[in-house]
Design a protein around this motif. Structure first.
Motif, PDB file in Angstrom:
ATOM      1  N   PRO A  11       0.807  -1.232   0.000  1.00 20.73           N
ATOM      2  CA  PRO A  11       0.000   0.000   0.000  1.00 20.73           C
ATOM      3  C   PRO A  11       0.835   1.275   0.000  1.00 20.73           C
ATOM      4  O   PRO A  11       0.403   2.303  -0.505  1.00 20.73           O
ATOM      5  N   GLU A  12       2.038   1.206   0.529  1.00 15.11           N
ATOM      6  CA  GLU A  12       2.900   2.386   0.576  1.00 15.11           C
ATOM      7  C   GLU A  12       3.335   2.822  -0.831  1.00 15.11           C
ATOM      8  O   GLU A  12       3.832   3.922  -1.022  1.00 15.11           O
ATOM      9  N   ALA A  13       3.146   1.953  -1.821  1.00 17.68           N
ATOM     10  CA  ALA A  13       3.563   2.262  -3.192  1.00 17.68           C
ATOM     11  C   ALA A  13       2.513   3.049  -3.967  1.00 17.68           C
ATOM     12  O   ALA A  13       2.755   3.441  -5.102  1.00 17.68           O
ATOM     13  N   CYS A  19       2.080   8.566  -9.428  1.00 21.11           N
ATOM     14  CA  CYS A  19       3.039   9.424 -10.126  1.00 21.11           C
ATOM     15  C   CYS A  19       3.431   8.796 -11.462  1.00 21.11           C
ATOM     16  O   CYS A  19       3.489   9.485 -12.483  1.00 21.11           O
ATOM     17  N   LEU A  20       3.675   7.483 -11.464  1.00 25.55           N
ATOM     18  CA  LEU A  20       4.015   6.781 -12.695  1.00 25.55           C
ATOM     19  C   LEU A  20       2.867   6.867 -13.688  1.00 25.55           C
ATOM     20  O   LEU A  20       3.080   7.080 -14.884  1.00 25.55           O
ATOM     21  N   LYS A  21       1.650   6.715 -13.204  1.00 24.88           N
ATOM     22  CA  LYS A  21       0.473   6.789 -14.080  1.00 24.88           C
ATOM     23  C   LYS A  21       0.421   8.165 -14.755  1.00 24.88           C
ATOM     24  O   LYS A  21       0.159   8.264 -15.952  1.00 24.88           O
ATOM     25  N   CYS A  22       0.691   9.215 -14.003  1.00 24.85           N
ATOM     26  CA  CYS A  22       0.690  10.568 -14.578  1.00 24.85           C
ATOM     27  C   CYS A  22       1.776  10.721 -15.631  1.00 24.85           C
ATOM     28  O   CYS A  22       1.546  11.293 -16.694  1.00 24.85           O
TER      29      CYS A  22
END
Length: 97
Positions: A11-13, A19-22
């Motif tokens: 869950p911490e990811a 951010c990666l999705k953006c």
């Protein structure tokens, strides 16, 4: 109504994945001004609009599997490719140390 079973193993990811999705949506969009920093989950709506899929917030039971795949495949596939590239880069850096 279908239950969502997608859960992050770590869950911490979540913040890093958002951010990666953006980053992925900004790299793969035709419009360089598109930003999903307000809500990264809006990326799927941006992709749907680009590929001409009528994705709505809420019930999308009328979408065909092909239409849903156009959206999910484009975004998810790009994210997976990027994650593989990052893992390969980390492995090569560890081998050089």
């Amino acid at each position: 109504m279908a239950r969502r079973r997608n859960r992050l193993l770590v869950p911490e990811a979540k913040e890093a994945l958002d951010c990666l999705k953006c980053q992925v949506i900004q790299e793969n969009t035709a419009d360089p001004n598109v930003s999903c920093t307000v809500n990264p989950n809006d990326a799927k709506y941006t992709v749907a609009k680009q590929v001409g899929v009528p994705l709505a917030k809420g019930d999308n039971g009328e979408l065909t599997a092909r239409q849903a795949g156009k959206v999910g495949g484009r975004l998810g596939g790009s994210m997976v490719r990027r994650l593989v590239e990052l893992a390969q880069q980390q492995l090569s850096e560890q081998g050089q140390s």
